[in-house]
Enzyme design. Structure first.
Site, mmCIF file in Angstrom:
data_model
loop_
_atom_site.group_PDB
_atom_site.id
_atom_site.type_symbol
_atom_site.label_atom_id
_atom_site.label_comp_id
_atom_site.label_asym_id
_atom_site.label_seq_id
_atom_site.Cartn_x
_atom_site.Cartn_y
_atom_site.Cartn_z
ATOM 1 N N PHE A 122 3.865 33.406 25.934
ATOM 2 C CA PHE A 122 4.193 32.804 24.641
ATOM 3 C C PHE A 122 4.799 33.884 23.743
ATOM 4 O O PHE A 122 4.269 34.992 23.644
ATOM 5 C CB PHE A 122 2.952 32.198 23.990
ATOM 6 N N ASP A 194 -5.175 35.080 26.552
ATOM 7 C CA ASP A 194 -4.876 34.105 25.505
ATOM 8 C C ASP A 194 -5.258 32.730 26.059
ATOM 9 O O ASP A 194 -4.696 32.271 27.057
ATOM 10 C CB ASP A 194 -3.381 34.168 25.156
ATOM 11 N N TYR A 219 -6.677 24.753 16.677
ATOM 12 C CA TYR A 219 -5.997 23.510 16.292
ATOM 13 C C TYR A 219 -5.463 22.701 17.457
ATOM 14 O O TYR A 219 -4.966 21.594 17.253
ATOM 15 C CB TYR A 219 -4.872 23.789 15.291
ATOM 16 N N LYS A 220 -5.531 23.207 18.677
ATOM 17 C CA LYS A 220 -5.037 22.448 19.823
ATOM 18 C C LYS A 220 -6.160 21.582 20.395
ATOM 19 O O LYS A 220 -6.586 20.622 19.768
ATOM 20 C CB LYS A 220 -4.440 23.398 20.855
ATOM 21 N N ARG A 368 7.275 18.102 26.718
ATOM 22 C CA ARG A 368 5.885 18.349 27.115
ATOM 23 C C ARG A 368 5.010 17.139 26.804
ATOM 24 O O ARG A 368 5.071 16.578 25.707
ATOM 25 C CB ARG A 368 5.316 19.567 26.397
#
Length: 409
Positions: A122, A194, A219-220, A368
């Site tokens: 990322f 991560d 938040y995911k 996605r």
């Protein structure tokens, strides 16, 4: 496609869907970017705003233990990571936490300047290594990124820390944390993981896998709300041997002693820095309650079933023939998303969203589909496949209104 009604009827996790405020008429397959609102989080935020902040004001730091929220929330996250108490704290963002841990890793491996990562990691993770290298200079820090298949060969005696993301954000491929961590340790290398696309959806055993350090966001799949704070995991065996560079007052042993010199708090609490955002922290703390009593292995089994059903459905639709499934088919190599590559991916994503199937786009050509077993149903999968096939068959994604780009994709 399989008998959807039977699958949903026999799903032991189906009752958990009622814990979320999912909009009517939408299939939400973007929880890998932002989880939906848990009812418990709404109630907690209302209480924090109306009662704690609104009535009790500054007394709430003590009477409602605002000051203890970062540690208390970290302890709620710890079981989802396979971590014993005292190793997880909730604070800041992934980017800031990466900076802290990368600096820590370099301290633990003096004489080894290299931070090794993967080229398609990322971007923020790579940016932080580049920033660290620019700050410290090449004698103290070198940022190196190689293709995934070259990682083992790149683990030489100059590498202090290997920094990887377990689930690749673009294609959903999955690293074997245990095997890679063991290989790195055999070469004297620390490992920083991560877990942004792992925590809350994959079974994790950081302690038993001997992971050194990790970060993740709230938040995911943890459903803590937009901009929810992140977390740090630091194995207990390292905690008395390190210090982190962002010596903020809440990481001090006695913040309210207001001493001019810094004395770090004991353990992982020393990785706190500034004053936490209490409203966001409280929302995440409440959101984590949806995991109470949930078997992570059962959650993983449903995740694999949802993603496999989706991939099978896409391949069976003639209209989807030009979609390339980037996500690995093998269960052991797949996270909880399916990524489709298509030359018109942006238009497809926008057309799906207009049709009520919320997905996201990743440049240059990826749509996605994120599957969250806590609230996604098998019917959601069927509806997503049907809408995708309909849009492609009608060339709906080519209509001009789907060409305009937004700032957030």
């Amino acid at each position: 496609m399989a008998d959807i009604e039977v699958l949903d009827r026999n799903d032991p996790l189906a009752p958990l869907r009622a814990l979320f405020e999912l909009p009517q008429g939408k299939v939400y397959l973007d929880g890998n970017s932002l989880g939906p609102l848990p009812t418990a989080a709404r109630s907690r935020v209302e209480a924090v705003v109306q009662q704690q902040w609104g009535r009790d004001l500054i007394a709430s730091w003590n009477s409602h233990d605002w000051i203890g929220l970062p540690v208390a929330t970290g302890e709620k996250i710890a079981p989802l990571l396979g971590a014993a108490p005292g190793q997880v704290v909730c604070c800041d963002s992934i980017s800031v936490n990466l900076f802290k841990l990368l600096a820590t890793a370099l301290q633990l491996r003096p004489g080894r300047p290299v931070i090794l990562s993967q080229q398609d990691n990322f971007p923020t993770d790579l940016y932080m290594t580049q920033g660290m290298a620019a700050l410290l200079g090449e004698k103290r820090c070198v940022a190196r990124a190689v293709p995934a298949d070259a990682l083992m060969d790149a683990m030489d005696d100059q590498v202090a820390v290997l920094m990887l993301t377990q689930v690749n954000f673009r294609d959903g491929s999955l690293h074997d944390i245990e095997a890679i961590t063991r290989a790195a340790h055999e070469r004297g290398i620390l490992v920083l993981w991560d877990l942004a696309h792992s925590a809350g959806v994959l079974p994790l055993e950081l302690d038993s896998w001997q992971v050194d350090m990790a970060v993740g966001c709230g938040y995911k799949f943890l459903n803590g709300g937009p901009g929810a704070p992140a977390f740090i995991y630091l194995a207990a065996r390292h905690q008395d041997r390190v210090s982190q560079p962002l010596c903020g007052w809440l990481g001090h042993a006695e913040p309210f002693a207001f001493e001019p010199g810094y004395r770090p708090a004991q353990g992982v609490a020393s990785f706190l820095s500034g004053t936490p955002g209490i409203i966001g922290m409280a929302a995440l703390n409440a959101a984590l309650d949806v995991f109470d009593g949930v078997d992570m292995k059962q959650l993983r089994a449903k995740s694999l079933a949802l993603t496999e059903l989706f991939m099978t459905g896409v391949r069976a639709e003639p209209a989807c023939a030009d979609c390339v499934v980037l996500t690995p088919e093998e269960d052991r190599r797949r996270g909880s998303q399916v990524s489709l590559a298509h030359p018109q991916a942006w238009g497809i994503a926008r057309a799906l969203i207009e049709a009520g199937v919320v997905v996201d786009f990743r440049a240059p050509d990826v749509v996605r589909f994120g599957f969250a077993p806590l609230y996604n149903s098998y019917r959601d999968v069927a509806e997503a496949v049907a809408q995708l096939a309909r849009i492609l068959a009608a060339d709906e994604h080519l209509q001009p209104r789907f060409s305009a780009r937004t700032r957030v994709t």
